[in-house]
Scaffold this motif. Structure first.
Motif, PDB file in Angstrom:
ATOM      1  N   UNK A  55       0.838  -1.191   0.000  1.00 18.86           N
ATOM      2  CA  UNK A  55       0.000   0.000   0.000  1.00 18.86           C
ATOM      3  C   UNK A  55       0.872   1.238   0.000  1.00 18.86           C
ATOM      4  N   UNK A  56       0.354   2.344  -0.538  1.00 16.57           N
ATOM      5  CA  UNK A  56       1.131   3.574  -0.567  1.00 16.57           C
ATOM      6  C   UNK A  56       0.210   4.779  -0.472  1.00 16.57           C
ATOM      7  N   UNK A  57       0.801   5.903  -0.040  1.00 13.38           N
ATOM      8  CA  UNK A  57       0.077   7.164   0.069  1.00 13.38           C
ATOM      9  C   UNK A  57       0.973   8.264  -0.491  1.00 13.38           C
ATOM     10  N   UNK A  58       0.432   9.044  -1.414  1.00  9.80           N
ATOM     11  CA  UNK A  58       1.165  10.135  -2.050  1.00  9.80           C
ATOM     12  C   UNK A  58       1.534  11.192  -1.026  1.00  9.80           C
ATOM     13  N   UNK A  59       2.729  11.756  -1.141  1.00  6.56           N
ATOM     14  CA  UNK A  59       3.210  12.829  -0.268  1.00  6.56           C
ATOM     15  C   UNK A  59       3.407  14.077  -1.134  1.00  6.56           C
ATOM     16  N   UNK A  60       2.353  14.887  -1.326  1.00  6.01           N
ATOM     17  CA  UNK A  60       2.422  15.993  -2.285  1.00  6.01           C
ATOM     18  C   UNK A  60       3.465  17.062  -1.953  1.00  6.01           C
ATOM     19  N   UNK A  61       3.611  17.446  -0.694  1.00 10.23           N
ATOM     20  CA  UNK A  61       4.599  18.476  -0.361  1.00 10.23           C
ATOM     21  C   UNK A  61       6.020  17.980  -0.604  1.00 10.23           C
ATOM     22  N   UNK A  62       6.290  16.723  -0.234  1.00 13.26           N
ATOM     23  CA  UNK A  62       7.613  16.150  -0.489  1.00 13.26           C
ATOM     24  C   UNK A  62       7.853  16.013  -1.993  1.00 13.26           C
ATOM     25  N   UNK A  63       6.804  15.738  -2.762  1.00  7.65           N
ATOM     26  CA  UNK A  63       6.927  15.643  -4.219  1.00  7.65           C
ATOM     27  C   UNK A  63       7.377  16.972  -4.812  1.00  7.65           C
ATOM     28  N   UNK A  64       6.769  18.059  -4.356  1.00  4.13           N
ATOM     29  CA  UNK A  64       7.129  19.391  -4.862  1.00  4.13           C
ATOM     30  C   UNK A  64       8.549  19.753  -4.435  1.00  4.13           C
ATOM     31  N   UNK A  65       8.861  19.541  -3.160  1.00  6.80           N
ATOM     32  CA  UNK A  65      10.172  19.928  -2.633  1.00  6.80           C
ATOM     33  C   UNK A  65      11.312  19.129  -3.254  1.00  6.80           C
ATOM     34  N   UNK A  66      11.052  17.863  -3.629  1.00  7.44           N
ATOM     35  CA  UNK A  66      12.134  17.005  -4.113  1.00  7.44           C
ATOM     36  C   UNK A  66      12.047  16.732  -5.613  1.00  7.44           C
ATOM     37  N   UNK A  67      11.129  17.418  -6.291  1.00  9.94           N
ATOM     38  CA  UNK A  67      11.009  17.346  -7.750  1.00  9.94           C
ATOM     39  C   UNK A  67      10.864  15.909  -8.262  1.00  9.94           C
ATOM     40  N   UNK A  68       9.911  15.190  -7.700  1.00  9.46           N
ATOM     41  CA  UNK A  68       9.631  13.825  -8.120  1.00  9.46           C
ATOM     42  C   UNK A  68       8.302  13.386  -7.535  1.00  9.46           C
ATOM     43  N   UNK A  69       7.942  12.137  -7.750  1.00 10.11           N
ATOM     44  CA  UNK A  69       6.723  11.575  -7.181  1.00 10.11           C
ATOM     45  C   UNK A  69       7.110  10.916  -5.862  1.00 10.11           C
ATOM     46  N   UNK A  70       6.759  11.550  -4.742  1.00  5.72           N
ATOM     47  CA  UNK A  70       7.122  11.052  -3.413  1.00  5.72           C
ATOM     48  C   UNK A  70       5.936  10.329  -2.793  1.00  5.72           C
ATOM     49  N   UNK A  71       6.237   9.251  -2.070  1.00  9.27           N
ATOM     50  CA  UNK A  71       5.171   8.499  -1.417  1.00  9.27           C
ATOM     51  C   UNK A  71       5.702   7.785  -0.186  1.00  9.27           C
ATOM     52  N   UNK A  72       4.779   7.495   0.724  1.00  6.67           N
ATOM     53  CA  UNK A  72       5.040   6.639   1.872  1.00  6.67           C
ATOM     54  C   UNK A  72       4.427   5.290   1.528  1.00  6.67           C
ATOM     55  N   UNK A  73       5.135   4.202   1.792  1.00  7.48           N
ATOM     56  CA  UNK A  73       4.646   2.884   1.416  1.00  7.48           C
ATOM     57  C   UNK A  73       4.800   1.906   2.571  1.00  7.48           C
ATOM     58  N   UNK A  74       4.043   0.820   2.488  1.00  2.19           N
ATOM     59  CA  UNK A  74       4.127  -0.252   3.476  1.00  2.19           C
ATOM     60  C   UNK A  74       3.726  -1.555   2.805  1.00  2.19           C
ATOM     61  N   UNK A  75       4.459  -2.606   3.104  1.00  2.00           N
ATOM     62  CA  UNK A  75       4.081  -3.931   2.643  1.00  2.00           C
ATOM     63  C   UNK A  75       3.875  -4.819   3.866  1.00  2.00           C
ATOM     64  N   UNK A  76       2.786  -5.561   3.856  1.00  2.00           N
ATOM     65  CA  UNK A  76       2.467  -6.469   4.952  1.00  2.00           C
ATOM     66  C   UNK A  76       2.123  -7.827   4.364  1.00  2.00           C
ATOM     67  N   UNK A  77       2.282  -8.835   5.160  1.00  2.00           N
ATOM     68  CA  UNK A  77       1.961 -10.185   4.722  1.00  2.00           C
ATOM     69  C   UNK A  77       2.430 -11.171   5.758  1.00  2.00           C
ATOM     70  N   UNK A  78       2.392 -12.450   5.430  1.00  2.00           N
ATOM     71  CA  UNK A  78       2.826 -13.465   6.389  1.00  2.00           C
ATOM     72  C   UNK A  78       4.275 -13.224   6.834  1.00  2.00           C
ATOM     73  N   UNK A  79       4.469 -12.860   8.084  1.00  3.55           N
ATOM     74  CA  UNK A  79       5.808 -12.636   8.623  1.00  3.55           C
ATOM     75  C   UNK A  79       6.470 -11.362   8.154  1.00  3.55           C
ATOM     76  N   UNK A  80       5.735 -10.452   7.517  1.00  7.52           N
ATOM     77  CA  UNK A  80       6.343  -9.236   6.970  1.00  7.52           C
ATOM     78  C   UNK A  80       5.552  -7.995   7.353  1.00  7.52           C
ATOM     79  N   UNK A  81       6.276  -6.959   7.702  1.00  9.10           N
ATOM     80  CA  UNK A  81       5.717  -5.629   7.924  1.00  9.10           C
ATOM     81  C   UNK A  81       6.868  -4.648   7.733  1.00  9.10           C
ATOM     82  N   UNK A  82       6.987  -4.097   6.533  1.00  5.74           N
ATOM     83  CA  UNK A  82       8.087  -3.205   6.172  1.00  5.74           C
ATOM     84  C   UNK A  82       7.489  -1.921   5.620  1.00  5.74           C
TER      85      UNK A  82
END
Length: 180
Positions: free
Chosen positions: A8-35
């Motif tokens: 899953x991911x969520x767009x970070x619009x202010x970070x996108x503008x400041x860093x001149x790219x498509x910025x996002x916060x992401x997370x992956x979950x599953x059996x034995x995983x949470x990153x």
């Protein structure tokens, strides 16, 4: 994602503008995983930052499905920076594993693997040095390598590594080189 993992991911619009790219916060979950972490996507590459959490071998298989082996071991991830593409490619951080097993996908006997530590240290404009060693024995390198700022990856399985990780190399060691 394979193995029941979800991304899953969520767009970070202010970070996108400041860093001149498509910025996002992401997370992956599953059996034995949470990153989770942050990503910055640009036309010339991807930058992952503040990546941390626990993962299983299933996540490794999802990220690199063409590896000739699979592992069943918990991984503790703490990557401060991973840059692929662009002008300053490299990695900074570490990945610790608990004991587990690994084996060839084509069959054969699974090998018990002691807890390992993978360390990636980056020098300014010099790329990254990579090391895989048993925890508590960091001088006993099983795999060593480097990533140049241009993205040239070189990994060398040492003779000790070929003995400890027979699923990853031919006897005596192996050298792998590619571009990211």
């Amino acid at each position: 994602m394979p193995g029941g993992a979800r991304l899953g991911w969520r767009w970070a619009p202010l970070r996108s503008i400041a860093r001149l790219g498509f910025a996002l916060d992401w997370q992956t979950t599953g059996p034995g995983s949470d990153v989770a972490g942050q990503a910055l996507i640009r036309a010339d590459g991807v930058l992952l930052e503040q990546v941390s959490g626990q993962a299983s071998g299933a996540l490794l298989a999802a990220i690199a499905p063409d590896l000739p082996f699979s592992c069943d071991m918990p991984l503790n991830i703490d990557l401060r920076r991973a840059a692929i593409g662009g002008k300053a490619q490299g990695f900074t951080g570490q990945i610790l594993s608990d004991a587990g097993t690994c084996g060839l996908k084509a069959g054969g006997v699974a090998t018990a693997v002691a807890p390992l530590v993978a360390i990636a240290a980056q020098g300014p404009d010099q790329g990254s040095e990579l090391t895989l060693a048993p925890q508590g024995q960091r001088r006993r390198k099983l795999i060593e390598g480097s990533v140049s700022p241009e993205g040239h990856l070189r990994l060398r399985v040492t003779a000790d590594g070929a003995e400890a990780l027979p699923f990853a190399s031919t006897p005596g060691g192996l050298v792998l080189e590619t571009n990211l």
